[in-house]
Design an enzyme around this catalytic site. Structure first.
Site, PDB file in Angstrom:
ATOM      1  N   CYS A  48       1.419  -6.809   5.171  1.00  0.00           N
ATOM      2  CA  CYS A  48       0.431  -7.724   4.598  1.00  0.00           C
ATOM      3  C   CYS A  48       0.487  -9.096   5.267  1.00  0.00           C
ATOM      4  O   CYS A  48      -0.548  -9.694   5.551  1.00  0.00           O
ATOM      5  CB  CYS A  48       0.605  -7.825   3.084  1.00  0.00           C
ATOM      6  SG  CYS A  48      -0.006  -6.344   2.231  1.00  0.00           S
ATOM      7  N   GLN A  53       6.751  -8.127  -0.786  1.00  0.00           N
ATOM      8  CA  GLN A  53       7.425  -8.558   0.450  1.00  0.00           C
ATOM      9  C   GLN A  53       6.944  -7.749   1.643  1.00  0.00           C
ATOM     10  O   GLN A  53       7.680  -7.528   2.607  1.00  0.00           O
ATOM     11  CB  GLN A  53       8.940  -8.479   0.299  1.00  0.00           C
ATOM     12  CG  GLN A  53       9.530  -9.629  -0.486  1.00  0.00           C
ATOM     13  CD  GLN A  53       9.165 -10.982   0.119  1.00  0.00           C
ATOM     14  OE1 GLN A  53       9.008 -11.124   1.321  1.00  0.00           O
ATOM     15  NE2 GLN A  53       9.025 -11.987  -0.730  1.00  0.00           N
ATOM     16  N   SER A  54       5.714  -7.292   1.602  1.00  0.00           N
ATOM     17  CA  SER A  54       5.175  -6.450   2.680  1.00  0.00           C
ATOM     18  C   SER A  54       5.058  -7.215   4.005  1.00  0.00           C
ATOM     19  O   SER A  54       4.366  -8.234   4.088  1.00  0.00           O
ATOM     20  CB  SER A  54       3.798  -5.947   2.259  1.00  0.00           C
ATOM     21  OG  SER A  54       3.127  -5.382   3.364  1.00  0.00           O
ATOM     22  N   ASN A  55       5.740  -6.685   5.030  1.00  0.00           N
ATOM     23  CA  ASN A  55       5.583  -7.243   6.377  1.00  0.00           C
ATOM     24  C   ASN A  55       4.174  -6.982   6.886  1.00  0.00           C
ATOM     25  O   ASN A  55       3.575  -7.801   7.582  1.00  0.00           O
ATOM     26  CB  ASN A  55       6.574  -6.580   7.344  1.00  0.00           C
ATOM     27  CG  ASN A  55       8.007  -6.745   6.898  1.00  0.00           C
ATOM     28  OD1 ASN A  55       8.438  -7.840   6.587  1.00  0.00           O
ATOM     29  ND2 ASN A  55       8.756  -5.646   6.839  1.00  0.00           N
TER      30      ASN A  55
END
Ligand code: PLP
Length: 355
Positions: A90, A86-88
């Site tokens: 990325c 859930q990386s913002n």
């Protein structure tokens, strides 16, 4: 204490560096009237960096303006980075890379079933080349460990005739192909942008509070404050690492930024304040205080925080006001650093704490 630099001269310094335009700025800055009244402490203002505009916004768009310009200069055609599922970071990297014709390759660490929701849903729609790797619960993967996985992928890409630019999660540390603290530089500029808005509104900022993750945002804000408003204190609320070790990382990035910008501020350990009482069980793991902070601010201000970063930071801010650690005669600025797309995948965890 007079400031070492005027706003105009710092801006001139920062304007030396090329940028890919991604941010629709200046982002809004205004008083959270109802929250300030509810807490009964200092006036609380918000800097809406969740509204930077690209791919649902967030602090990473500011950083990527400088970092992608560097990737272009290096002749890259592919951006290779890593983060959690859930990386913002990325998502922001994938979206901005696509915008300028670079191919995003994402190494995503995680555990359990893969759910194409939130940021991962959007990464998928962008047709990012996603490689799933097993992660560690509640931990952010640091460069040394991640590069063991990314370097062989970069070699493969080169063997296929591609030109990858490897950038660390969050765009904060000097690692991979990022040899300048460009993410933090973006947050020196963000501090300057906020200060100009505060000046125009006739308010004095005594304290900045925000979520700290890979440290570049805090490093930049600290350098910006020390250059322009040395009486202003910056507190990073950690979402993953203990204060002692993490302060050292922020100090390193801040010192690199001071040197890179040739400011001569002499950033010291005493300039870095990291608060670690709101980590809970670790990165990306919700707790009751965080969930309640998210709900309280949404109900009073219509302001949506995210479960991984900004709600933890807001829980910190609420505690600081209740403990009386923020002076009431100067304004507190909460930097809303984004994270909105990660909210929905957390719906079950969040509702469990709010029932
Ligand atoms: C990455 C991130 C942060 C932390 O910024 P760093 O520069 O990595 O410390 C805070 N909030 C959100 C929403 C983020 O995505």
């Amino acid at each position: 204490m007079s400031a070492p630099y005027a706003l105009s001269s710092l801006k001139e310094n920062l304007n030396r560096f090329p940028r890919v335009p991604l941010v629709h700025g200046p982002t809004p800055f205004y008083k959270l009237e109802a929250l300030s009244e509810w807490l009964g402490g200092p006036s609380i203002y918000v800097k809406r960096d969740d509204l930077t505009g690209m791919a649902m916004g967030g602090n990473k768009s500011r950083k990527l303006e400088y970092i992608l310009a560097d990737a272009r200069r290096a002749g890259a055609d592919t951006i290779l980075t890593w983060g959690g599922r859930q990386s913002n970071w990325c998502l922001q990297t994938a979206a901005s890379s696509r915008m300028i014709g670079l191919d995003p390759v994402l190494v995503l660490f995680g555990l359990g079933d893969i759910e194409r929701d939130g940021n991962l849903f959007l990464d998928t729609v962008l047709q990012a080349d996603i490689r799933f790797v097993e992660g560690v619960k509640g931990k952010v993967i640091k460069p040394a460990e991640a590069l063991e996985i990314l370097n062989p992928i970069a070699d493969q890409l080169r063997a296929q005739g591609r030109r990858p630019y490897v950038v660390p999660v969050g765009g904060s540390w000097l690692a991979g192909d990022m040899t300048k603290p460009l993410g933090a530089v973006a947050y020196v500029a963000a501090y300057a942008e906020m200060l100009a808005q505060a000046d125009a509104a006739g308010i004095e900022v005594g304290h900045v509070v925000h979520a700290t993750g890979s440290g570049g945002t805090q490093a930049g804000l600290v350098v910006g404050a020390k250059a322009l408003a040395p009486h202003c204190k910056v507190t990073g609320v950690s979402v993953s690492d203990p204060a002692v070790s993490f302060s050292r990382e922020v100090l390193t990035i801040a010192a690199q930024t001071d040197e890179f910008l040739e400011l001569g501020l002499g950033i010291a350990a005493g300039d870095i304040t990291v608060e670690d009482a709101h980590i809970g069980e670790g990165y990306g793991i919700l707790n009751k205080a965080t969930s309640e902070a998210l709900q309280a601010v949404f109900m009073r201000e219509g302001l949506v925080l995210d479960p991984v970063y900004t709600a933890k930071a807001m829980a910190g801010l609420i505690d600081f006001v209740r403990a009386g650690t923020l002076s009431s005669d100067k304004a507190v600025v909460f930097f809303h650093t984004g994270g909105t797309p990660a909210l929905f995948p957390y719906r079950d965890q969040l509702l469990a704490f709010l029932s």
